[in-house]
Design an enzyme around this catalytic site. Structure first.
Site, PDB file in Angstrom:
ATOM      1  N   HIS A 250      25.196  66.858  26.581  1.00 20.85           N
ATOM      2  CA  HIS A 250      25.810  66.640  27.892  1.00 20.85           C
ATOM      3  C   HIS A 250      25.271  67.682  28.869  1.00 20.85           C
ATOM      4  O   HIS A 250      25.379  68.875  28.622  1.00 20.85           O
ATOM      5  CB  HIS A 250      27.331  66.754  27.801  1.00 20.85           C
ATOM      6  CG  HIS A 250      27.944  65.755  26.876  1.00 20.85           C
ATOM      7  ND1 HIS A 250      27.823  65.853  25.504  1.00 20.85           N
ATOM      8  CD2 HIS A 250      28.652  64.620  27.114  1.00 20.85           C
ATOM      9  CE1 HIS A 250      28.442  64.822  24.946  1.00 20.85           C
ATOM     10  NE2 HIS A 250      28.945  64.068  25.891  1.00 20.85           N
TER      11      HIS A 250
ATOM     12  N   GLN B  60      34.317  57.840  34.858  1.00 21.32           N
ATOM     13  CA  GLN B  60      34.894  56.839  33.952  1.00 21.32           C
ATOM     14  C   GLN B  60      35.810  55.894  34.725  1.00 21.32           C
ATOM     15  O   GLN B  60      36.509  56.295  35.649  1.00 21.32           O
ATOM     16  CB  GLN B  60      35.685  57.518  32.833  1.00 21.32           C
ATOM     17  CG  GLN B  60      34.810  58.197  31.800  1.00 21.32           C
ATOM     18  CD  GLN B  60      35.625  58.908  30.737  1.00 21.32           C
ATOM     19  OE1 GLN B  60      36.849  58.941  30.793  1.00 21.32           O
ATOM     20  NE2 GLN B  60      34.954  59.483  29.759  1.00 21.32           N
TER      21      GLN B  60
ATOM     22  N   ARG C 273      27.735  52.915  33.431  1.00 15.71           N
ATOM     23  CA  ARG C 273      28.825  52.726  32.469  1.00 15.71           C
ATOM     24  C   ARG C 273      29.119  51.252  32.202  1.00 15.71           C
ATOM     25  O   ARG C 273      29.852  50.928  31.274  1.00 15.71           O
ATOM     26  CB  ARG C 273      30.084  53.443  32.959  1.00 15.71           C
ATOM     27  CG  ARG C 273      29.909  54.956  33.010  1.00 15.71           C
ATOM     28  CD  ARG C 273      31.194  55.658  33.407  1.00 15.71           C
ATOM     29  NE  ARG C 273      31.018  57.104  33.432  1.00 15.71           N
ATOM     30  CZ  ARG C 273      31.130  57.908  32.391  1.00 15.71           C
ATOM     31  NH1 ARG C 273      31.422  57.398  31.211  1.00 15.71           N
ATOM     32  NH2 ARG C 273      30.960  59.207  32.509  1.00 15.71           N
TER      33      ARG C 273
ATOM     34  N   GLU D  30      29.138  72.558  27.147  1.00 15.99           N
ATOM     35  CA  GLU D  30      28.759  71.166  27.409  1.00 15.99           C
ATOM     36  C   GLU D  30      29.882  70.391  28.097  1.00 15.99           C
ATOM     37  O   GLU D  30      29.999  69.182  27.968  1.00 15.99           O
ATOM     38  CB  GLU D  30      28.330  70.472  26.115  1.00 15.99           C
ATOM     39  CG  GLU D  30      27.063  71.070  25.535  1.00 15.99           C
ATOM     40  CD  GLU D  30      26.069  70.045  25.014  1.00 15.99           C
ATOM     41  OE1 GLU D  30      26.314  68.830  25.116  1.00 15.99           O
ATOM     42  OE2 GLU D  30      25.030  70.484  24.495  1.00 15.99           O
TER      43      GLU D  30
ATOM     44  N   GLU E  92      38.293  57.928  20.909  1.00 18.53           N
ATOM     45  CA  GLU E  92      37.802  59.299  20.714  1.00 18.53           C
ATOM     46  C   GLU E  92      38.955  60.278  20.906  1.00 18.53           C
ATOM     47  O   GLU E  92      39.658  60.227  21.918  1.00 18.53           O
ATOM     48  CB  GLU E  92      36.710  59.621  21.739  1.00 18.53           C
ATOM     49  CG  GLU E  92      36.216  61.071  21.656  1.00 18.53           C
ATOM     50  CD  GLU E  92      35.240  61.429  22.766  1.00 18.53           C
ATOM     51  OE1 GLU E  92      34.214  62.065  22.473  1.00 18.53           O
ATOM     52  OE2 GLU E  92      35.494  61.063  23.934  1.00 18.53           O
ATOM     53  N   TRP E  93      39.149  61.160  19.928  1.00 15.09           N
ATOM     54  CA  TRP E  93      40.089  62.262  20.132  1.00 15.09           C
ATOM     55  C   TRP E  93      39.306  63.479  20.580  1.00 15.09           C
ATOM     56  O   TRP E  93      38.514  64.022  19.807  1.00 15.09           O
ATOM     57  CB  TRP E  93      40.883  62.578  18.864  1.00 15.09           C
ATOM     58  CG  TRP E  93      41.831  63.741  19.076  1.00 15.09           C
ATOM     59  CD1 TRP E  93      42.404  64.119  20.262  1.00 15.09           C
ATOM     60  CD2 TRP E  93      42.296  64.682  18.102  1.00 15.09           C
ATOM     61  NE1 TRP E  93      43.197  65.231  20.089  1.00 15.09           N
ATOM     62  CE2 TRP E  93      43.150  65.585  18.771  1.00 15.09           C
ATOM     63  CE3 TRP E  93      42.077  64.833  16.730  1.00 15.09           C
ATOM     64  CZ2 TRP E  93      43.780  66.646  18.108  1.00 15.09           C
ATOM     65  CZ3 TRP E  93      42.711  65.882  16.072  1.00 15.09           C
ATOM     66  CH2 TRP E  93      43.549  66.786  16.751  1.00 15.09           C
ATOM     67  N   ARG E  94      39.538  63.907  21.829  1.00 16.48           N
ATOM     68  CA  ARG E  94      38.919  65.123  22.359  1.00 16.48           C
ATOM     69  C   ARG E  94      39.784  66.313  21.940  1.00 16.48           C
ATOM     70  O   ARG E  94      40.676  66.747  22.641  1.00 16.48           O
ATOM     71  CB  ARG E  94      38.803  65.013  23.876  1.00 16.48           C
ATOM     72  CG  ARG E  94      37.609  64.202  24.345  1.00 16.48           C
ATOM     73  CD  ARG E  94      36.288  64.958  24.147  1.00 16.48           C
ATOM     74  NE  ARG E  94      36.337  66.238  24.822  1.00 16.48           N
ATOM     75  CZ  ARG E  94      35.989  66.410  26.104  1.00 16.48           C
ATOM     76  NH1 ARG E  94      35.553  65.386  26.816  1.00 16.48           N
ATOM     77  NH2 ARG E  94      36.050  67.602  26.670  1.00 16.48           N
TER      78      ARG E  94
ATOM     79  N   SER F  42      38.061  61.742  30.812  1.00 20.06           N
ATOM     80  CA  SER F  42      37.555  62.901  30.082  1.00 20.06           C
ATOM     81  C   SER F  42      36.197  63.323  30.622  1.00 20.06           C
ATOM     82  O   SER F  42      35.662  64.355  30.222  1.00 20.06           O
ATOM     83  CB  SER F  42      37.437  62.596  28.584  1.00 20.06           C
ATOM     84  OG  SER F  42      36.480  61.584  28.351  1.00 20.06           O
TER      85      SER F  42
ATOM     86  N   LYS G 291      23.539  60.283  21.634  1.00 21.56           N
ATOM     87  CA  LYS G 291      24.276  60.227  22.895  1.00 21.56           C
ATOM     88  C   LYS G 291      23.732  61.236  23.891  1.00 21.56           C
ATOM     89  O   LYS G 291      23.544  62.408  23.543  1.00 21.56           O
ATOM     90  CB  LYS G 291      25.766  60.505  22.658  1.00 21.56           C
ATOM     91  CG  LYS G 291      26.597  60.453  23.953  1.00 21.56           C
ATOM     92  CD  LYS G 291      28.041  60.875  23.710  1.00 21.56           C
ATOM     93  CE  LYS G 291      28.828  60.849  25.019  1.00 21.56           C
ATOM     94  NZ  LYS G 291      30.178  61.412  24.885  1.00 21.56           N
TER      95      LYS G 291
ATOM     96  N   ARG H 185      34.396  69.113  22.142  1.00 22.39           N
ATOM     97  CA  ARG H 185      33.354  69.369  23.130  1.00 22.39           C
ATOM     98  C   ARG H 185      33.375  70.846  23.490  1.00 22.39           C
ATOM     99  O   ARG H 185      34.408  71.377  23.903  1.00 22.39           O
ATOM    100  CB  ARG H 185      33.596  68.492  24.376  1.00 22.39           C
ATOM    101  CG  ARG H 185      32.548  68.639  25.454  1.00 22.39           C
ATOM    102  CD  ARG H 185      31.204  68.057  25.041  1.00 22.39           C
ATOM    103  NE  ARG H 185      31.314  66.639  24.734  1.00 22.39           N
ATOM    104  CZ  ARG H 185      30.921  66.105  23.582  1.00 22.39           C
ATOM    105  NH1 ARG H 185      30.403  66.873  22.619  1.00 22.39           N
ATOM    106  NH2 ARG H 185      31.035  64.817  23.356  1.00 22.39           N
TER     107      ARG H 185
END
Length: 252
Positions: free
Chosen positions: A144, A237, A214, A87, A47-49, A233, A171, A83
């Site tokens: 989120h 995590q 997770r 959120e 994922e590119w944030r 992120s 999600k 994002r």
């Protein structure tokens, strides 16, 4: 029957939950260096944030990074995410600019997935989902909640409403303040997956107390988890090596 998402050898929606690793660099150099490092890891997709990128409001700069990411990530699929601040993101963006950015990204056909926030507005979500389908890009409709864990019925209702908008994956990530919050998220996801969902779900409890969500996704119905190669992120995590080991252990 539940839909399986397939990109090359990646199959989301069956078996062990797939692992996604985020890139959160602020400069092109940081982002590409992260991609080179992540490409050597055992992640399933990346994922590119983009909300961390300091030139994200200049489309030409975004497009440059996307091309380089696809080159360095080789066969690892790419999820594009901006994002929003409301959120838990890093940067404010207007709804109009959010739509414009994501439309450009989808039309570039460089990415494999695009994240679309449910609360950005249903008309924007519908427009982006329609554009993504035209350009063969998979969609993740997301929500989120960094403040709390809603009750079970509310979580299921949000996921059902997302599904009505016809994204490819659903999600939800909620903040866990105590153990009972984690149980609520897991119970809601299990019921959603068993009764309502006809496509993959990504569900997690954020914070340290929610870490179990997770790695236990296969047990309660979450098809993807997020892990780290470098910086987090989102709260809770874990490093990819630990996540991979625990996922396989629980699967066996």
């Amino acid at each position: 029957m539940k839909k399986i998402i397939e990109i090359g050898s990646l199959k989301i929606g069956e078996g062990v939950p797939k692992i996604c690793v985020p890139i959160i660099g602020t400069t092109k150099e940081e982002i590409i260096n992260s991609a080179k490092f992540i490409n050597e890891s055992d992640t399933d997709f990346v994922e590119w944030r983009a909300d961390f990128f300091n030139n994200v409001k200049q489309w030409e700069k975004v497009e440059e990074v996307l091309h380089e990411l696809k080159f360095w990530l080789k066969d690892k699929p790419l999820l594009f995410t901006f994002r929003t601040l409301q959120e838990g993101g890093n940067l404010y963006i207007s709804s109009k600019k959010y739509l414009e950015l994501n439309i450009n990204v989808v039309r570039s056909k460089i990415i494999d997935f695009v994240d679309i926030e449910y609360y950005i507005g249903k008309n924007i979500v519908r427009d982006l989902v329609a554009e993504a389908k035209i350009n063969n890009v998979y969609t993740v409709i997301s929500n989120h909640d960094f403040n709390k864990t809603p009750n079970k019925d509310e979580i299921i209702n949000r996921l059902c409403e997302m599904q009505k908008l016809n994204g490819d994956m659903l999600k939800i990530a909620v903040m866990a303040k105590e153990k009972s919050d984690v149980f609520i998220l897991m119970e809601a996801t299990e019921e959603m997956a068993r009764i309502h969902a006809d496509r993959p779900i990504i569900a997690m409890s954020m914070s340290a107390v929610g870490m179990i969500s997770r790695v236990a996704g296969e047990f309660f119905g979450s098809d993807v988890t997020f892990a780290t190669v470098g910086e987090q992120s989102a709260p809770g995590q874990l490093p990819i090596e630990r996540v991979k080991k625990l996922l396989n252990l629980l699967h066996e």
